[in-house]
Scaffold this motif. Structure first.
Motif, short mmCIF file in Angstrom:
data_model
loop_
_atom_site.label_atom_id
_atom_site.label_comp_id
_atom_site.label_asym_id
_atom_site.label_seq_id
_atom_site.Cartn_x
_atom_site.Cartn_y
_atom_site.Cartn_z
N THR A 41 0.81 -1.21 0.00
CA THR A 41 0.00 0.00 0.00
C THR A 41 0.85 1.26 0.00
OG1 THR A 41 -0.08 0.11 2.40
CG2 THR A 41 -1.85 -1.11 1.31
N GLY A 42 2.09 1.16 0.39
CA GLY A 42 2.94 2.33 0.53
C GLY A 42 2.86 2.93 1.93
N PHE A 43 1.96 2.41 2.78
CA PHE A 43 1.80 2.91 4.15
C PHE A 43 2.99 2.49 5.00
CE2 PHE A 43 0.26 2.59 8.51
CZ PHE A 43 -0.38 3.80 8.67
N ARG A 44 3.57 3.43 5.75
CA ARG A 44 4.73 3.13 6.59
C ARG A 44 4.49 3.39 8.06
NH1 ARG A 44 5.55 0.25 3.11
NH2 ARG A 44 6.90 0.60 1.36
N GLN A 45 3.82 4.52 8.40
CA GLN A 45 3.56 4.83 9.80
C GLN A 45 2.39 5.78 9.93
OE1 GLN A 45 7.19 6.63 11.22
NE2 GLN A 45 6.40 8.68 10.91
N CYS A 46 1.80 5.80 11.12
CA CYS A 46 0.69 6.69 11.43
C CYS A 46 1.21 8.11 11.67
CB CYS A 46 -0.03 6.16 12.67
SG CYS A 46 -1.45 7.15 13.16
N LEU A 47 0.30 9.05 11.75
CA LEU A 47 0.65 10.44 12.05
C LEU A 47 1.28 10.58 13.43
CD1 LEU A 47 -2.60 12.08 10.67
CD2 LEU A 47 -0.39 11.94 9.55
N CYS A 48 0.97 9.64 14.35
CA CYS A 48 1.51 9.68 15.71
C CYS A 48 2.86 8.95 15.79
CB CYS A 48 0.51 9.08 16.70
SG CYS A 48 0.29 7.29 16.57
N SER A 49 3.44 8.59 14.67
CA SER A 49 4.74 7.90 14.55
C SER A 49 4.68 6.41 14.89
CB SER A 49 5.81 8.59 15.39
OG SER A 49 6.00 9.91 14.95
N ASN A 50 3.49 5.86 15.10
CA ASN A 50 3.34 4.43 15.32
C ASN A 50 3.67 3.68 14.04
OD1 ASN A 50 2.45 1.83 15.94
ND2 ASN A 50 0.30 2.36 15.84
N GLU A 51 4.51 2.67 14.13
CA GLU A 51 4.89 1.88 12.96
C GLU A 51 4.43 0.43 13.02
OE1 GLU A 51 9.10 2.21 12.48
OE2 GLU A 51 9.02 4.32 11.95
N ASN A 52 3.91 -0.03 14.17
CA ASN A 52 3.66 -1.46 14.33
C ASN A 52 2.30 -1.86 14.88
OD1 ASN A 52 6.37 -2.15 13.53
ND2 ASN A 52 7.02 -1.39 15.51
N ASP A 53 1.62 -1.01 15.61
CA ASP A 53 0.43 -1.40 16.36
C ASP A 53 -0.85 -0.98 15.64
OD1 ASP A 53 -0.91 -2.54 18.47
OD2 ASP A 53 -0.67 -0.82 19.80
N PHE A 54 -1.31 -1.83 14.67
CA PHE A 54 -2.47 -1.51 13.84
C PHE A 54 -3.45 -2.68 13.77
CE2 PHE A 54 1.14 0.81 12.00
CZ PHE A 54 0.67 2.08 12.08
N ASP A 55 -4.71 -2.36 13.52
CA ASP A 55 -5.69 -3.33 13.07
C ASP A 55 -5.82 -3.11 11.58
OD1 ASP A 55 -6.44 -4.65 15.41
OD2 ASP A 55 -7.90 -3.10 15.93
N ILE A 56 -5.71 -4.17 10.79
CA ILE A 56 -5.77 -4.06 9.33
C ILE A 56 -6.88 -4.94 8.80
CG2 ILE A 56 -4.49 -4.40 7.19
CD1 ILE A 56 -1.91 -3.92 8.83
N GLU A 57 -7.72 -4.34 7.96
CA GLU A 57 -8.85 -5.04 7.34
C GLU A 57 -8.66 -4.98 5.83
OE1 GLU A 57 -13.47 -3.95 7.31
OE2 GLU A 57 -12.55 -3.90 9.30
#
Length: 52
Positions: A32-48
């Protein structure tokens, strides 16, 4: 087997930010090209994932 385009919903578990992206299956891996959230989180996600 590549499946083509996919709708990807990403939810950050740290700040609650939501992202809806278009992804593409390449060599058995979803890109997807997604690397990190705006809050700098790189690992802790729910993905659908939703094929269309």
């Amino acid at each position: 087997m590549d499946r083509g385009r996919t709708k990807v919903k990403i939810y950050c578990k740290q700040c609650g930010e939501k992202f809806v992206l278009k992804g593409k299956w390449e060599k058995g891996k979803l890109e997807t090209g997604f690397r990190q959230c705006l809050c700098s989180n790189e690992n802790d996600f729910d993905i659908e994932v939703e094929d269309y």
